[in-house]
Design a protein around this motif. Structure first.
Motif, PDB file in Angstrom:
ATOM      1  N   SER A 123     -78.732  29.241  -0.438  1.00 15.07           N
ATOM      2  CA  SER A 123     -77.608  30.156   0.034  1.00 15.07           C
ATOM      3  C   SER A 123     -76.805  29.658   0.857  1.00 15.07           C
ATOM      4  N   LEU A 124     -76.661  29.168   2.163  1.00 15.72           N
ATOM      5  CA  LEU A 124     -76.186  28.476   3.666  1.00 15.72           C
ATOM      6  C   LEU A 124     -76.677  27.144   2.713  1.00 15.72           C
ATOM      7  N   GLY A 125     -78.259  26.516   2.567  1.00 16.39           N
ATOM      8  CA  GLY A 125     -78.644  25.876   2.060  1.00 16.39           C
ATOM      9  C   GLY A 125     -77.492  24.840   0.960  1.00 16.39           C
ATOM     10  N   GLY A 126     -77.429  26.349  -0.468  1.00 18.26           N
ATOM     11  CA  GLY A 126     -76.524  25.863  -1.592  1.00 18.26           C
ATOM     12  C   GLY A 126     -74.873  25.174  -1.291  1.00 18.26           C
ATOM     13  N   ARG A 127     -74.508  25.908   0.270  1.00 22.72           N
ATOM     14  CA  ARG A 127     -73.664  25.776   0.313  1.00 22.72           C
ATOM     15  C   ARG A 127     -72.606  24.244   0.725  1.00 22.72           C
ATOM     16  N   LEU A 128     -74.229  23.888   2.178  1.00 26.16           N
ATOM     17  CA  LEU A 128     -74.662  22.625   2.400  1.00 26.16           C
ATOM     18  C   LEU A 128     -73.929  21.778   1.354  1.00 26.16           C
ATOM     19  N   CYS A 129     -75.192  21.999   0.461  1.00 26.39           N
ATOM     20  CA  CYS A 129     -75.284  20.472  -1.023  1.00 26.39           C
ATOM     21  C   CYS A 129     -73.732  20.147  -1.606  1.00 26.39           C
ATOM     22  N   MET A 130     -73.137  21.617  -1.118  1.00 28.76           N
ATOM     23  CA  MET A 130     -71.842  22.037  -2.182  1.00 28.76           C
ATOM     24  C   MET A 130     -70.644  20.626  -1.422  1.00 28.76           C
ATOM     25  N   HIS A 131     -70.432  21.168   0.285  1.00 28.41           N
ATOM     26  CA  HIS A 131     -69.985  19.704   0.764  1.00 28.41           C
ATOM     27  C   HIS A 131     -70.408  18.671   0.522  1.00 28.41           C
ATOM     28  N   ALA A 132     -71.816  17.936   0.593  1.00 38.18           N
ATOM     29  CA  ALA A 132     -72.598  17.216   0.728  1.00 38.18           C
ATOM     30  C   ALA A 132     -71.710  16.616  -0.703  1.00 38.18           C
ATOM     31  N   ALA A 133     -71.613  17.097  -2.008  1.00 37.50           N
ATOM     32  CA  ALA A 133     -71.926  16.775  -2.480  1.00 37.50           C
ATOM     33  C   ALA A 133     -69.719  16.309  -3.397  1.00 37.50           C
ATOM     34  N   LEU A 134     -69.137  17.017  -2.414  1.00 39.72           N
ATOM     35  CA  LEU A 134     -67.199  17.066  -2.503  1.00 39.72           C
ATOM     36  C   LEU A 134     -67.424  15.527  -1.465  1.00 39.72           C
ATOM     37  N   MET A 135     -68.309  15.173  -0.161  1.00 39.65           N
ATOM     38  CA  MET A 135     -68.024  14.266   0.435  1.00 39.65           C
ATOM     39  C   MET A 135     -68.437  13.241   0.169  1.00 39.65           C
ATOM     40  N   TYR A 136     -69.669  13.480  -0.789  1.00 38.31           N
ATOM     41  CA  TYR A 136     -70.391  12.087  -1.343  1.00 38.31           C
ATOM     42  C   TYR A 136     -70.883  12.073  -2.414  1.00 38.31           C
ATOM     43  N   PRO A 137     -69.836  12.357  -3.462  1.00 34.65           N
ATOM     44  CA  PRO A 137     -70.061  12.483  -4.466  1.00 34.65           C
ATOM     45  C   PRO A 137     -71.312  11.044  -5.450  1.00 34.65           C
ATOM     46  N   HIS A 138     -71.178  10.065  -4.986  1.00 40.97           N
ATOM     47  CA  HIS A 138     -72.004   9.026  -5.456  1.00 40.97           C
ATOM     48  C   HIS A 138     -73.335   8.849  -4.348  1.00 40.97           C
ATOM     49  N   LEU A 139     -73.838   9.946  -3.777  1.00 34.57           N
ATOM     50  CA  LEU A 139     -75.039   9.890  -3.124  1.00 34.57           C
ATOM     51  C   LEU A 139     -75.598  11.645  -3.654  1.00 34.57           C
ATOM     52  N   VAL A 140     -75.262  12.045  -4.070  1.00 39.00           N
ATOM     53  CA  VAL A 140     -75.430  13.993  -4.852  1.00 39.00           C
ATOM     54  C   VAL A 140     -75.691  13.807  -6.316  1.00 39.00           C
ATOM     55  N   ARG A 141     -76.575  13.160  -7.061  1.00 40.49           N
ATOM     56  CA  ARG A 141     -76.899  12.843  -8.661  1.00 40.49           C
ATOM     57  C   ARG A 141     -77.013  14.153  -9.233  1.00 40.49           C
ATOM     58  N   GLY A 142     -77.387  15.160  -8.842  1.00 41.96           N
ATOM     59  CA  GLY A 142     -76.663  16.533  -9.475  1.00 41.96           C
ATOM     60  C   GLY A 142     -77.160  17.418  -8.334  1.00 41.96           C
ATOM     61  N   LEU A 143     -76.856  18.895  -8.798  1.00 37.73           N
ATOM     62  CA  LEU A 143     -76.478  19.884  -8.129  1.00 37.73           C
ATOM     63  C   LEU A 143     -77.565  21.196  -8.552  1.00 37.73           C
ATOM     64  N   ALA A 144     -78.464  22.014  -8.191  1.00 33.45           N
ATOM     65  CA  ALA A 144     -78.333  22.870  -8.128  1.00 33.45           C
ATOM     66  C   ALA A 144     -78.554  24.415  -6.851  1.00 33.45           C
ATOM     67  N   ILE A 145     -77.666  25.311  -7.575  1.00 39.65           N
ATOM     68  CA  ILE A 145     -77.432  25.799  -6.640  1.00 39.65           C
ATOM     69  C   ILE A 145     -77.668  27.710  -6.991  1.00 39.65           C
ATOM     70  N   VAL A 146     -78.389  27.895  -5.966  1.00 42.04           N
ATOM     71  CA  VAL A 146     -78.904  29.498  -5.443  1.00 42.04           C
ATOM     72  C   VAL A 146     -78.524  30.301  -4.881  1.00 42.04           C
ATOM     73  N   GLY A 147     -77.171  31.674  -5.735  1.00 39.29           N
ATOM     74  CA  GLY A 147     -76.834  32.374  -4.437  1.00 39.29           C
ATOM     75  C   GLY A 147     -75.895  32.080  -3.548  1.00 39.29           C
ATOM     76  N   ALA A 148     -74.758  30.800  -3.325  1.00 42.56           N
ATOM     77  CA  ALA A 148     -74.099  30.534  -2.542  1.00 42.56           C
ATOM     78  C   ALA A 148     -72.963  30.176  -3.337  1.00 42.56           C
ATOM     79  N   SER A 149     -71.984  30.236  -2.835  1.00 46.90           N
ATOM     80  CA  SER A 149     -70.385  29.771  -3.264  1.00 46.90           C
ATOM     81  C   SER A 149     -69.446  28.778  -2.406  1.00 46.90           C
ATOM     82  N   PRO A 150     -68.461  28.529  -2.834  1.00 45.75           N
ATOM     83  CA  PRO A 150     -68.014  27.583  -1.653  1.00 45.75           C
ATOM     84  C   PRO A 150     -67.403  28.148  -1.028  1.00 45.75           C
ATOM     85  N   GLY A 151     -67.315  29.549  -0.867  1.00 49.24           N
ATOM     86  CA  GLY A 151     -66.756  29.723   0.785  1.00 49.24           C
ATOM     87  C   GLY A 151     -65.600  31.333   0.055  1.00 49.24           C
ATOM     88  N   ILE A 152     -64.778  31.984   1.173  1.00 51.93           N
ATOM     89  CA  ILE A 152     -63.656  32.551   1.213  1.00 51.93           C
ATOM     90  C   ILE A 152     -62.469  31.962   1.091  1.00 51.93           C
TER      91      ILE A 152
END
Length: 176
Positions: A123-152
């Motif tokens: 949820s909110l944590g997934g949204r935060l993970c997506m922001h981190a991946a977009l801003m810091y792709p060199h640090l986010v090696r992978g994502l597992a997102i549950v019940g979250a979307s990039p927004g409206i």
């Protein structure tokens, strides 16, 4: 091994049954409830965060109104299986309750604290993970997102959602 699903369709079982799997116990986050006790190592910084285990790093982020403790059982299983498991209280929650920042600044703080890892968020944590991946792709090696979307995307729908979220937050503060 085959079994019928709820609708009666015969399906092949691809995963072992939980009762057939031996799980190594690793209670490194035991007593976490924001105490940082046992083998859990509290991480320094503005965000409440703890780590345990050794190996490739996994970072777990909870949803709205939850805390890092909600990921504790999952993080401990991964720690027992050879991963470094980090659980983090997102800003405004748990030990990070006094941290009031937007998602962009949250992503800055998160990646600064946790570094290169696979980020797992609900949820909110997934949204935060997506922001981190977009801003810091060199640090986010992978994502597992549950019940979250990039927004409206639609501004008026976003405003309606913001209003509803604010009402819910006020209700939670009033009632608990």
């Amino acid at each position: 091994d085959e079994e019928r699903d709820r609708s009666g369709v015969l399906r092949k079982r691809t995963l072992p049954r939980a009762e057939d799997v031996e799980v190594a116990q690793h209670d490194c986050l035991e007593g976490l409830v924001h105490a940082g006790e046992a083998d859990a190592v509290p991480l320094g910084g503005e965000l409440g965060a703890w780590t345990c285990g050794e190996g490739p790093r996994l970072v777990f982020l909870h949803g709205f109104t939850q805390t890092a403790s909600s990921w504790k059982p999952v993080a401990e299983l991964f720690a027992a299986d050879g991963y470094e498991s980090m659980v983090v209280d997102v800003p405004g929650h748990g030990a990070s309750g006094d941290v009031q920042v937007d998602l962009r600044r949250s992503a800055d703080m998160l990646t600064s604290l946790c570094g290169a890892a696979v980020y797992v968020g609900y949820s909110l944590g997934g949204r935060l993970c997506m922001h981190a991946a977009l801003m810091y792709p060199h640090l986010v090696r992978g994502l597992a997102i549950v019940g979250a979307s990039p927004g409206i995307a639609d501004e008026s729908e976003r405003a309606t959602r913001r209003s509803a979220d604010n009402e819910l937050a006020d209700h939670i503060l009033d009632v608990g």
